[in-house]
Design a protein around this motif. Structure first.
Motif, PDB file in Angstrom:
ATOM      1  N   ILE A  94       0.842  -1.205   0.000  1.00 54.33           N
ATOM      2  CA  ILE A  94       0.000   0.000   0.000  1.00 54.33           C
ATOM      3  C   ILE A  94       0.880   1.260   0.000  1.00 54.33           C
ATOM      4  O   ILE A  94       0.811   2.087   0.907  1.00 54.33           O
ATOM      5  N   PRO A  95       1.680   1.498  -1.032  1.00 57.65           N
ATOM      6  CA  PRO A  95       2.602   2.635  -1.016  1.00 57.65           C
ATOM      7  C   PRO A  95       1.968   3.979  -1.377  1.00 57.65           C
ATOM      8  O   PRO A  95       2.588   5.031  -1.168  1.00 57.65           O
ATOM      9  N   GLU A  96       0.749   3.977  -1.898  1.00 60.97           N
ATOM     10  CA  GLU A  96       0.141   5.211  -2.407  1.00 60.97           C
ATOM     11  C   GLU A  96      -0.004   6.227  -1.280  1.00 60.97           C
ATOM     12  O   GLU A  96      -0.545   5.925  -0.221  1.00 60.97           O
ATOM     13  N   GLY A  97       0.463   7.434  -1.550  1.00 59.74           N
ATOM     14  CA  GLY A  97       0.360   8.519  -0.582  1.00 59.74           C
ATOM     15  C   GLY A  97       1.535   8.601   0.381  1.00 59.74           C
ATOM     16  O   GLY A  97       1.569   9.494   1.231  1.00 59.74           O
ATOM     17  N   TYR A  98       2.498   7.681   0.213  1.00 64.26           N
ATOM     18  CA  TYR A  98       3.670   7.632   1.090  1.00 64.26           C
ATOM     19  C   TYR A  98       4.943   7.637   0.261  1.00 64.26           C
ATOM     20  O   TYR A  98       4.958   7.230  -0.895  1.00 64.26           O
ATOM     21  N   SER A  99       6.019   8.117   0.870  1.00 61.23           N
ATOM     22  CA  SER A  99       7.350   7.928   0.324  1.00 61.23           C
ATOM     23  C   SER A  99       8.285   7.632   1.497  1.00 61.23           C
ATOM     24  O   SER A  99       7.884   7.759   2.664  1.00 61.23           O
ATOM     25  N   VAL A 100       9.502   7.193   1.185  1.00 61.74           N
ATOM     26  CA  VAL A 100      10.446   6.854   2.242  1.00 61.74           C
ATOM     27  C   VAL A 100      11.827   7.388   1.879  1.00 61.74           C
ATOM     28  O   VAL A 100      12.107   7.731   0.723  1.00 61.74           O
ATOM     29  N   SER A 101      12.672   7.422   2.897  1.00 66.71           N
ATOM     30  CA  SER A 101      14.047   7.856   2.702  1.00 66.71           C
ATOM     31  C   SER A 101      14.941   7.028   3.603  1.00 66.71           C
ATOM     32  O   SER A 101      14.640   6.844   4.789  1.00 66.71           O
ATOM     33  N   ARG A 102      16.038   6.546   3.016  1.00 58.99           N
ATOM     34  CA  ARG A 102      17.033   5.822   3.833  1.00 58.99           C
ATOM     35  C   ARG A 102      18.416   6.311   3.417  1.00 58.99           C
ATOM     36  O   ARG A 102      19.067   5.747   2.548  1.00 58.99           O
TER      37      ARG A 102
END
Lengths: 114, 105
Positions: free
Chosen positions: A60-68
Motif C-alpha cells: 500500500i505505497p500510495e500517498g507515502y514515500s520513504v528515505s534511507r
C-alpha cells in the motif's frame, strides 16, 4: 538487545500537512520496514528497504514515500496527509541472512489526521 | 484474495484449555513462516518460527502444511498470560490480520 525507536508515540496533524515519521535501529540491520496497522486489517506493508538509499514498494505505497540515507534510519513521509492515513504506524528492522528473518518492531506512532 | 488469512476470533477459552489457530497463505512459493504475539497497545514480537518438520516450544506447537498451504499454532494448557493477538507471517513481511485470544479464569 535490539532497539528500534520511533520519533513520536502520538502525533496529530491536519489534512494537507507534510508528515515525517522517523525510525532508528541500533543493531546494524540491513532491512527496515514500515507498516500501518488498522483494526481488522492487521499489519500492511507500506515500504521496505534492503540497504542504504534503496527502497521497495510494499502493498500500500500510495500517498507515502520513504528515505534511507543512513543504514540505521528509515523515514516515512506523508506528502499531503489525509484523514484515511489516520492509523498506527510501525517500523521494524531485521538482519540480512539466509532463510527467514525475525523482525524487531518499534513501539509505533499513532497518527491522527484531522 | 489476501496473501495471508487468519480467523480473527475472538477465541475465549478457560484456563487449561487447548486452543488452535490456523492461517492460510496463497503463494505456494512461500519460504518462511512465523507466529508473532502482540499484546494490547504493544508492538508485535516473535513467538516462534515454523519449520517444515514442525516445532515445539514448551506449550506451543507450530506446524506447516505445504500441500494445503496453511500453518497452525497449538497452545496447550492455556494460561491467563497467553491472552493476546497472534499474528501469522509469511515470507518475512506478509502478516495476517491476527487472531485474538482471551484466556479466562
Amino acid at each position: 538487545d535490539v532497539k528500534v525507536t520511533q520519533s513520536s508515540r502520538y502525533l496529530v496533524k491536519r489534512t494537507g500537512e507534510k508528515v515525517f515519521l522517523e525510525c532508528v535501529q541500533d543493531m546494524d540491520h540491513e532491512n527496515m520496514f514500515w507498516y500501518r496497522q488498522d483494526p481488522g486489517l492487521g499489519l500492511r506493508l507500506i515500504y521496505f528497504s534492503y540497504d542504504v538509499k534503496m527502497k521497495e514498494k510494499g502493498d500500500i505505497p500510495e500517498g507515502y514515500s520513504v528515505s534511507r540515507e543512513k543504514k540505521e534510519r528509515f523515514s516515512l513521509i506523508l506528502e499531503s496527509a489525509s484523514t484515511n492515513q489516520t492509523s498506527m504506524y510501525l517500523c521494524a528492522s531485521s538482519p540480512m541472512s539466509r532463510g527467514g528473518n525475525e523482525q524487531f518492531f518499534g513501539p509505533g506512532t499513532r497518527l491522527t489526521v484531522l | 484474495r489476501k496473501e495471508v488469512e487468519q480467523d480473527p476470533g475472538p477465541f475465549n477459552v478457560p484456563e487449561g484449555a487447548t486452543v488452535a489457530f490456523n492461517c492460510t497463505y496463497s503463494n505456494s512459493a512461500s519460504q518462511s513462516f512465523f507466529w508473532y504475539r502482540q499484546d494490547c497497545r504493544k508492538e508485535p514480537k516473535l513467538l516462534m518460527s515454523v519449520y517444515s518438520s514442525g516445532n515445539e516450544d514448551g506449550r506451543f506447537t507450530a506446524q506447516l502444511n505445504r500441500a494445503s498451504q496453511y500453518i497452525s499454532l497449538l497452545i496447550r494448557d492455556s494460561k491467563l498470560s497467553d491472552s493476546a493477538t497472534y499474528l501469522c507471517v509469511v515470507n518475512d513481511m506478509r502478516f495476517g490480520a491476527g487472531t485474538r485470544l482471551t484466556v479466562k479464569p
